[in-house]
Scaffold this motif. Structure first.
Motif, PDB file in Angstrom:
ATOM      1  N   UNK A   1       0.848  -1.197   0.000  1.00 54.86           N
ATOM      2  CA  UNK A   1       0.000   0.000   0.000  1.00 54.86           C
ATOM      3  C   UNK A   1       0.888   1.253   0.000  1.00 54.86           C
ATOM      4  N   UNK A   2       0.564   2.223  -0.860  1.00 57.36           N
ATOM      5  CA  UNK A   2       1.353   3.462  -0.917  1.00 57.36           C
ATOM      6  C   UNK A   2       0.546   4.603  -0.300  1.00 57.36           C
ATOM      7  N   UNK A   3       1.133   5.259   0.701  1.00 60.16           N
ATOM      8  CA  UNK A   3       0.500   6.391   1.380  1.00 60.16           C
ATOM      9  C   UNK A   3       1.286   7.647   1.023  1.00 60.16           C
ATOM     10  N   UNK A   4       0.596   8.649   0.492  1.00 60.85           N
ATOM     11  CA  UNK A   4       1.300   9.852   0.034  1.00 60.85           C
ATOM     12  C   UNK A   4       1.289  10.945   1.097  1.00 60.85           C
ATOM     13  N   UNK A   5       2.453  11.538   1.276  1.00 60.94           N
ATOM     14  CA  UNK A   5       2.625  12.613   2.252  1.00 60.94           C
ATOM     15  C   UNK A   5       3.302  13.795   1.566  1.00 60.94           C
ATOM     16  N   UNK A   6       3.038  14.996   2.058  1.00 60.36           N
ATOM     17  CA  UNK A   6       3.766  16.180   1.593  1.00 60.36           C
ATOM     18  C   UNK A   6       4.394  16.830   2.823  1.00 60.36           C
TER      19      UNK A   6
ATOM     20  N   UNK B   1      14.640  13.572   2.224  1.00 63.50           N
ATOM     21  CA  UNK B   1      13.489  12.757   2.620  1.00 63.50           C
ATOM     22  C   UNK B   1      12.708  12.278   1.395  1.00 63.50           C
ATOM     23  N   UNK B   2      12.666  13.105   0.348  1.00 65.82           N
ATOM     24  CA  UNK B   2      11.841  12.752  -0.810  1.00 65.82           C
ATOM     25  C   UNK B   2      12.351  11.500  -1.523  1.00 65.82           C
ATOM     26  N   UNK B   3      13.648  11.210  -1.364  1.00 66.02           N
ATOM     27  CA  UNK B   3      14.187  10.028  -2.043  1.00 66.02           C
ATOM     28  C   UNK B   3      14.886   9.092  -1.063  1.00 66.02           C
ATOM     29  N   UNK B   4      14.361   9.080   0.173  1.00 62.60           N
ATOM     30  CA  UNK B   4      15.008   8.315   1.248  1.00 62.60           C
ATOM     31  C   UNK B   4      15.058   6.817   0.912  1.00 62.60           C
ATOM     32  N   UNK B   5      16.182   6.217   1.196  1.00 66.47           N
ATOM     33  CA  UNK B   5      16.305   4.759   1.071  1.00 66.47           C
ATOM     34  C   UNK B   5      16.125   4.186   2.469  1.00 66.47           C
ATOM     35  N   UNK B   6      15.072   3.420   2.632  1.00 67.29           N
ATOM     36  CA  UNK B   6      14.640   2.978   3.951  1.00 67.29           C
ATOM     37  C   UNK B   6      15.630   2.042   4.616  1.00 67.29           C
ATOM     38  N   UNK B   7      15.831   2.245   5.913  1.00 70.77           N
ATOM     39  CA  UNK B   7      16.629   1.285   6.661  1.00 70.77           C
ATOM     40  C   UNK B   7      15.725   0.189   7.223  1.00 70.77           C
ATOM     41  N   UNK B   8      14.415   0.312   7.005  1.00 67.73           N
ATOM     42  CA  UNK B   8      13.483  -0.722   7.470  1.00 67.73           C
ATOM     43  C   UNK B   8      13.147  -1.667   6.326  1.00 67.73           C
ATOM     44  N   UNK B   9      13.405  -2.952   6.494  1.00 69.13           N
ATOM     45  CA  UNK B   9      13.080  -3.899   5.430  1.00 69.13           C
ATOM     46  C   UNK B   9      11.591  -3.845   5.100  1.00 69.13           C
ATOM     47  N   UNK B  10      11.273  -3.940   3.824  1.00 68.75           N
ATOM     48  CA  UNK B  10       9.864  -3.986   3.412  1.00 68.75           C
ATOM     49  C   UNK B  10       9.241  -2.620   3.188  1.00 68.75           C
ATOM     50  N   UNK B  11       9.893  -1.577   3.640  1.00 67.54           N
ATOM     51  CA  UNK B  11       9.363  -0.227   3.457  1.00 67.54           C
ATOM     52  C   UNK B  11      10.185   0.502   2.405  1.00 67.54           C
ATOM     53  N   UNK B  12       9.505   1.231   1.511  1.00 67.83           N
ATOM     54  CA  UNK B  12      10.265   2.011   0.546  1.00 67.83           C
ATOM     55  C   UNK B  12       9.549   3.316   0.188  1.00 67.83           C
TER      56      UNK B  12
ATOM     57  N   UNK C   1       5.653   5.283  11.465  1.00 66.50           N
ATOM     58  CA  UNK C   1       4.715   5.624  12.547  1.00 66.50           C
ATOM     59  C   UNK C   1       3.579   6.502  12.013  1.00 66.50           C
ATOM     60  N   UNK C   2       3.931   7.451  11.166  1.00 68.06           N
ATOM     61  CA  UNK C   2       2.905   8.338  10.596  1.00 68.06           C
ATOM     62  C   UNK C   2       1.892   7.531   9.776  1.00 68.06           C
ATOM     63  N   UNK C   3       2.423   6.643   8.926  1.00 64.18           N
ATOM     64  CA  UNK C   3       1.530   5.838   8.076  1.00 64.18           C
ATOM     65  C   UNK C   3       0.606   5.002   8.953  1.00 64.18           C
ATOM     66  N   UNK C   4       1.154   4.429  10.031  1.00 67.49           N
ATOM     67  CA  UNK C   4       0.309   3.647  10.940  1.00 67.49           C
ATOM     68  C   UNK C   4      -0.762   4.526  11.566  1.00 67.49           C
TER      69      UNK C   4
END
Ligand code: GTP
Ligand code: SPV
Ligand code: MN
Length: 580
Positions: free
Chosen positions: A238-243, A255-266, A496-499
């Protein structure tokens, strides 16, 4: 190329004032870009970089006194001073034209005047807008090619003959004493003279998309904001959009092109600097990125901090004011831990250790499509649906890592109260704390009291108001070091925000400034962070806060009756919360 008579008339008028030796209409083609590059290589405006390791990349060195936006020379020129408001420099339109007219008279003598029809926003979007700018700088034309959509695509998007923002730009003599960046919102007009750098000169960006854009947005019922746009994909797909609004050089590109340190999140990149947001017919807030490329801060961009950007600028990129290695590669502080030997600094002199090699506001200009994390739908004419808004700033103290507003009005209050430490993106002192509401202090093209009111009004138009969050990656501990690792680990905060947005993470700590995650609510798996540091990053101290809010009455007071009462009430509620 076909144009409309209103545009032709304005171009003729401009040519009479600036007296160029020739006028050239730009079509935005690759052939045109290549010709510009060749000409600039010949006259030294550009230096070639290593064609093997940085193919089609070039270095531009700007005038040493022209290296960042000059806010003190930037004016909003409305008929009435109060329409520009207390946070903007104001000049009467006639006086502005008289003064700048002196600098512009005959300013293009012996030079080519390029006419650039440009589109801000994706082709075919009702949210996109046209501009027509003229300039005597080939570097500005090449930059506009990357930052906007140039040529027929722009002219085609015009809905009427006069449906464009007119922008007159000339390098003048590049002297800060004869530099002015002028905005005439009542005439849909921009005049900029005396600078060839960034937001002063690429008129589609701050002048059009933010200053005139915000004024237009207020009239037409939308928002033009200094915000990145990002899609956060969770392990379910699921993709959640934030500004997210953050002041200049304070983490939007990262932040706009962050490479996630959490597996499964991108993360999927939609934009890194500006968001135009509309409410659609179903009451959903939607955002487009009006730009076509990135004009990003080079220093501290590295494979560790921003791997996507590091990869993205390896081809087809124009670097401005970075250092140069003996092998013809660009370099800036933070790219590698050790500076390579034999560097030339941003002014082309042998580098002296202890001085900046790259200018602190050196930048790269590159097409967004080169970003490895660019969202497949980043040019969707309908924009992306926004479920959350973030206000972030650069504060060494007081402001916690993240918290969530109680509701829309409270979120608008948090945005309006934002303060930040200044950066090298503007001329002047770095590290000074100033109020920068919604990161729009330098970019709001009208009275900021009216801007706050417009934000409140937008809240009642959206069917499901996005949640509003406040972040600060820059809080420091007693040892002077950042408490939060930042960069790829910022995905933990986004998670956390997405949750929260989707109704999860119910364990929050309620404080007078909003909801904070309990330390266990933030996913710190795999993160080597002492618990004490996280507690400190999330600490809310009543005494510190009451002091930090101290000057807000005065700040709000300047707007007089234009200051919306619901926001002022949130301030007194917050104080009462801390006192009781
Ligand atoms: P403009 O293009 O000027 O509007 O700025 P921007 O907000 O896009 O700035 P950018 O993302 O390029 O920020 C650049 C600066 O912020 C660099 O010095 C980065 O190292 C720093 N920065 C970005 N993200 C983080 C972070 O998470 N933690 C820390 N400590 N620094 C960060
Ligand atoms: C900023 O200063 O916020 C920028 C860079 O994005 S410039 O385009 O120069 O304004
Ligand atoms: Mn910016």
């Amino acid at each position: 190329m076909s144009t409309t008579s209103v545009a032709e008339q304005w171009v003729d008028e401009t040519a009479r004032l600036t007296a160029p030796s020739r006028t050239e209409w730009c079509d935005g083609s690759k052939a045109e870009y290549d010709r510009l590059i060749e000409a600039m290589l010949r006259d030294g405006t550009l230096l070639p970089l290593n064609s093997r390791t940085y193919p089609n990349c070039y270095l531009h060195r700007s005038h040493p006194s022209d290296v960042a936006r000059t806010e003190q020379l930037t004016f909003i020129c409305t008929g009435r001073k109060e329409d520009a408001g207390p946070t903007n420099n104001w000049m009467a339109p006639a006086e502005a034209k008289r003064r700048a007219g002196e600098y512009l008279k005959g300013a293009m003598r012996g030079r080519t005047m390029y006419v650039i029809p440009y589109l801000m926003g994706p082709a075919g979007s009702a949210m996109s807008r046209t501009g027509i700018m003229v300039t005597d700088s080939a570097y500005v034309v090449a930059s506009m090619h990357m930052m906007t959509r140039v040529g027929q695509v722009a002219l085609q998007a015009m809905r009427r003959d006069d449906d464009f923002i007119a922008g007159l730009h000339s390098l003048g003599d590049l002297s800060p004493d004869r530099r002015l960046v002028l905005h005439f919102p009542e005439e849909k007009l921009i005049w900029s003279v005396g600078s060839g750098y960034g937001g002063n000169a690429l008129l589609g960006k701050k002048c059009h998309a933010l200053r005139l854009g915000s004024a237009q947005a207020r009239q037409e019922g939308w928002l033009a904001e200094h915000m990145l746009i990002i899609g956060v994909e969770d392990p379910e797909g699921r993709v959640t959009y934030l500004a997210a609004a953050m002041p200049s050089a304070s983490g939007k590109t990262n932040l706009s092109m962050v490479v996630s340190s959490l597996p499964g999140w991108r993360a999927w990149t939609v934009g890194d600097d500006i968001a135009w947001m509309h409410v659609d017919s179903t009451g959903q807030l939607r955002a487009i990125n009006p730009e076509r490329g990135f004009f990003g801060v080079a220093p501290n961009t590295s494979p560790k901090t921003n791997p996507n950007a590091t990869q993205m600028v390896r081809s087809n990129t124009i670097f401005t004011n970075v250092a140069l290695t003996p092998s013809g590669e660009p370099w800036w502080e933070g790219l590698t831990s050790e500076p390579p030997a034999g560097l030339l600094d941003w002014q082309g002199r042998a580098w002296t250790p202890g001085t900046p090699a790259a200018h602190p506001n050196s930048r790269f200009t590159v097409l967004a499509q080169q970003c490895p994390s660019i969202a497949p739908n980043w040019e969707d004419p309908h924009g992306v649906p926004i479920s959350g808004l973030i206000f972030g700033s650069r504060r060494s103290a007081v402001i916690p890592l993240v918290f969530e507003a109680f509701d829309w009005t409270h979120g608008v209050f948090l945005g309006s109260a934002m303060s930040t430490e200044t950066t090298a993106a503007i001329t002047g002192q770095v590290g000074v704390v100033r109020r920068d509401p919604m990161a729009m202090l330098p970019f709001c093209g009208y009275n900021m009291g009216d801007y706050f009111a417009h934000w409140l009004a937008m809240g009642s138009r959206v069917a499901r108001p996005p949640k509003i969050f406040r972040v600060n990656w820059f809080r420091r501990g007693a040892d002077g070091k950042f408490l939060w690792p930042g960069f790829g680990d910022n995905m933990r905060v986004l998670k956390w925000m997405v949750e929260r947005i989707h109704g999860g993470a119910p364990d929050v700590r309620e404080t007078p400034i909003g909801f904070l995650p309990t330390p266990s609510a933030l996913d710190t798996s795999g993160l080597d962070l002492r618990r004490g540091k996280l507690d400190e990053a999330l600490r809310v101290d009543a005494t510190e806060w009451l002091e930090a809010l101290g000057d807000l009455d005065e700040f709000y007071g300047q707007f007089g009756s234009r200051m919306p009462q619901p926001i002022a009430r949130k301030l007194s509620d917050t104080r009462r919360g801390f006192a009781g």
